[in-house]
Motif scaffolding. Sequence first.
Motif, short mmCIF file in Angstrom:
data_model
loop_
_atom_site.label_atom_id
_atom_site.label_comp_id
_atom_site.label_asym_id
_atom_site.label_seq_id
_atom_site.Cartn_x
_atom_site.Cartn_y
_atom_site.Cartn_z
N GLY A 49 0.77 -1.24 0.00
CA GLY A 49 0.00 0.00 0.00
C GLY A 49 0.80 1.28 0.00
O GLY A 49 0.21 2.37 0.10
N TRP A 58 -11.50 7.47 -4.85
CA TRP A 58 -11.43 6.16 -4.22
C TRP A 58 -9.95 5.82 -4.05
O TRP A 58 -9.16 6.02 -4.97
CB TRP A 58 -12.02 5.07 -5.11
CG TRP A 58 -13.47 5.17 -5.43
CD1 TRP A 58 -14.07 6.09 -6.23
CD2 TRP A 58 -14.50 4.28 -5.00
NE1 TRP A 58 -15.40 5.84 -6.32
CE2 TRP A 58 -15.70 4.72 -5.59
CE3 TRP A 58 -14.52 3.14 -4.20
CZ2 TRP A 58 -16.92 4.08 -5.38
CZ3 TRP A 58 -15.74 2.48 -4.00
CH2 TRP A 58 -16.91 2.97 -4.59
N SER A 59 -9.56 5.26 -2.91
CA SER A 59 -8.17 4.84 -2.73
C SER A 59 -7.89 3.63 -3.61
O SER A 59 -8.72 2.72 -3.71
CB SER A 59 -7.89 4.49 -1.27
OG SER A 59 -8.72 3.43 -0.83
N VAL A 60 -6.74 3.67 -4.28
CA VAL A 60 -6.33 2.56 -5.15
C VAL A 60 -4.82 2.39 -5.01
O VAL A 60 -4.13 3.30 -4.56
CB VAL A 60 -6.68 2.82 -6.64
CG1 VAL A 60 -8.18 2.89 -6.84
CG2 VAL A 60 -5.99 4.06 -7.17
N ALA A 112 -4.82 6.50 2.37
CA ALA A 112 -5.84 5.55 2.79
C ALA A 112 -6.71 6.15 3.90
O ALA A 112 -7.92 5.96 3.93
CB ALA A 112 -5.19 4.26 3.27
N ASP A 115 -9.18 8.56 2.41
CA ASP A 115 -10.31 7.82 1.83
C ASP A 115 -11.29 7.41 2.92
O ASP A 115 -12.51 7.58 2.78
CB ASP A 115 -9.79 6.59 1.09
CG ASP A 115 -10.92 5.77 0.47
OD1 ASP A 115 -11.33 4.77 1.08
OD2 ASP A 115 -11.39 6.16 -0.61
N ARG A 130 -9.56 -1.70 9.90
CA ARG A 130 -10.04 -2.34 8.66
C ARG A 130 -9.72 -1.48 7.45
O ARG A 130 -9.35 -1.98 6.40
CB ARG A 130 -11.55 -2.58 8.75
CG ARG A 130 -11.94 -3.72 9.63
CD ARG A 130 -13.25 -4.35 9.14
NE ARG A 130 -13.04 -5.08 7.91
CZ ARG A 130 -13.84 -5.03 6.84
NH1 ARG A 130 -14.91 -4.28 6.83
NH2 ARG A 130 -13.56 -5.73 5.76
N ALA A 131 -9.88 -0.18 7.61
CA ALA A 131 -9.66 0.72 6.47
C ALA A 131 -8.20 0.75 6.06
O ALA A 131 -7.88 1.02 4.90
CB ALA A 131 -10.13 2.13 6.83
N ALA A 133 -6.19 -1.87 6.26
CA ALA A 133 -5.75 -3.26 6.08
C ALA A 133 -4.85 -3.42 4.86
O ALA A 133 -4.06 -4.35 4.78
CB ALA A 133 -6.95 -4.19 5.97
N GLY A 134 -4.97 -2.53 3.89
CA GLY A 134 -4.15 -2.63 2.68
C GLY A 134 -2.85 -1.88 2.77
O GLY A 134 -2.18 -1.71 1.75
N ASN A 135 -2.48 -1.41 3.95
CA ASN A 135 -1.26 -0.61 4.13
C ASN A 135 -0.41 -1.22 5.23
O ASN A 135 -0.87 -1.35 6.37
CB ASN A 135 -1.61 0.83 4.48
CG ASN A 135 -2.32 1.54 3.34
OD1 ASN A 135 -3.49 1.29 3.08
ND2 ASN A 135 -1.60 2.40 2.66
#
Lengths: 179, 298
Positions: A49, A58-60, A112, A115, A130-131, A133-135
Motif C-alpha cells: 500500500g 477512491w483509494s487505489v 488511505a 479515503d 479495517r480501512a 488493512a491494505g497498508n
Amino acid sequence: MSGRVLIEVRVNGAPYAREVEPRLLLVDFLRDRLALKSVRIGCDTSNCGCCTVLMDQWSVKACTLLAVQAHGREIVTLEGLSRDRALHPVPEAFARAHALQCGYCTSGMVMAAVDLLRNNPHPEREEVRRALAGNLCRCTGYAPILDAVLAAAGSLDGADPLDVIAPADDRGEEEHGRD
Amino acid sequence: MYPARFDYIRAEHWEHALEVLAQHGVEARPLAGGQSLVPLLKLRLAQPRLVVDIGHLPRGAVVADGSGIRIPALTRHADAEREPVLGLATSLVEDAASHIGDPQIRHMGTVGGALAEADPSGDWSAALIALRAEVVCQSVRGARTIPLRAFFQGPYSTVLAPDELIAEVRIPPRPTAGRTGGAYLKVEWRAGSFAVAGVAVELVLDEERRCRDIGIGLAALGPRPAADEVVEALLRGRPLTDDAVADACALLGRRLEPYSDTRASAEYRRALGPVVFERTLRNAAQRALGGEVDARVW
C-alpha cells in the motif's frame, strides 16, 4: 510493437496529457513522468500500500493499475494535500502522533486515511484498522498510526478532507514540465 | 518485475470488446479492474499481445425482480458490499465482498473479473456457489448461461472461451417459504487477505429448525471453487441438532481434497475447514432465526 497511447488525466487538480506505453504502471507514471515521489513502490506484489493514491476519490494501489486506466480520471497524491508548506490536517496528525519512523509507508497511509475519513468522518478504532488493512508498516506497530487517524478525524470534525486543500493549480504543465 | 509489451485497445462499448476478442482470441486479455490481471502481467505469467480495456464501460445497476437478482459483471466489490438490493436479499454477498483483499483492491476489482480469475481461494466464487448462482457469458456468437457449480474446471481455469466475457451474475429468487440466512467466514492470510480456508453457507430453515435447503461453497479447500453437494444432501431435511452439525463437519473433513501452498499445508486446511464450516453454519442459522452474529471468524 506496442503503440503509445495518449492519456489525459488530472493530477492534484492540474490537467496533463501524455503519451505512454500501455504497460506503464500508474505508479511509474506518477513518480517518473510527473515527479510525484510521495507515491512509493514497496513490495511489487500489491500488498504494502505504499503506492496508495486517490483515483476519482477512491483509494487505489497505483502499482496495480496501468497508467492507461487513469485516462479521463482524477488522481490525488500526498503532494496534492498540502500547499505552500502548510500541512493538511491528516499528515499533521501523523506528525503529532509520531505515527512514522522511516516514513516509507506514510504517504500511502495518509491517502488511505483520507479515503476513510471522506466516507466515515467519525470512525471507531476497529474501523480504522479495517480501512488501513491494505497498508503495511514495519516500524511503528500501527498503534500511533491509529491514534493519528482518530486525531485527524477529531480535527477535521466532519469536514471533507479533500475540501481542506488549497485551490486547484492549473500550472500543471509548467510546474512539472514536459518530458 | 514489469509487464512485457502489449498493444492496447480501449473498448468503446461492450459489443466492441466482444468483436476485438473474437478477432484476437487467445492473444487478447480483457482488463476490467485489473486487480488480477495487472499482477499477472507484472510477473509475466500473462503475456498477451493485446489488452482490451472494459473497465471504464458503464457498470450497470444491480437489479432484483421476479427472476432473481442480476449483478452486472463490472460491479466492483466495494459497490456490492454496500448495495442495498443485495443486502436485503442475503447476507452472504456483503460478508464475502467485504472480505476480499483490502479497500484499495475492493475499489477496483470486479465480480466478473474475480469469477473469471477462478482463484481456488476466491471469496465471490464460494458465496455465489452457495447461492446456486449462474453466470451469463457473451461473445459475438451469442450468450449462454452457465451454473457456477459447472463453471470452474480447475485452479485459474473456467469454461469461458477466449472470446467470451462474463456479462452478469444471476442469483435465483430467494425462497418464499421458511427462514433464510447466509454467512461467509474465512481464515485469511494476512497479506492480501486471501482465504486459507473459507466457507459460505446459505440456509433455509423451517419452524422446527429443520433444514429445508442448504447451499455450501468452499474457498481454498480444494483445487477449484466448489460446492459440497454430499454434505448438502446430508443436512437437507434434518433438524440442525448438535449431532447433525457434528456429522456434517466430519463428513466435510473426510471429503475435502485440500492443497498445500505457501499459505498453509493440506493437513492444516483439512483440520481448519470443518471448524470454519461449523461456525459459518451456526452463523447462517442464527441469521435465519433473526439473530445477530459476530461476523469475525474467532
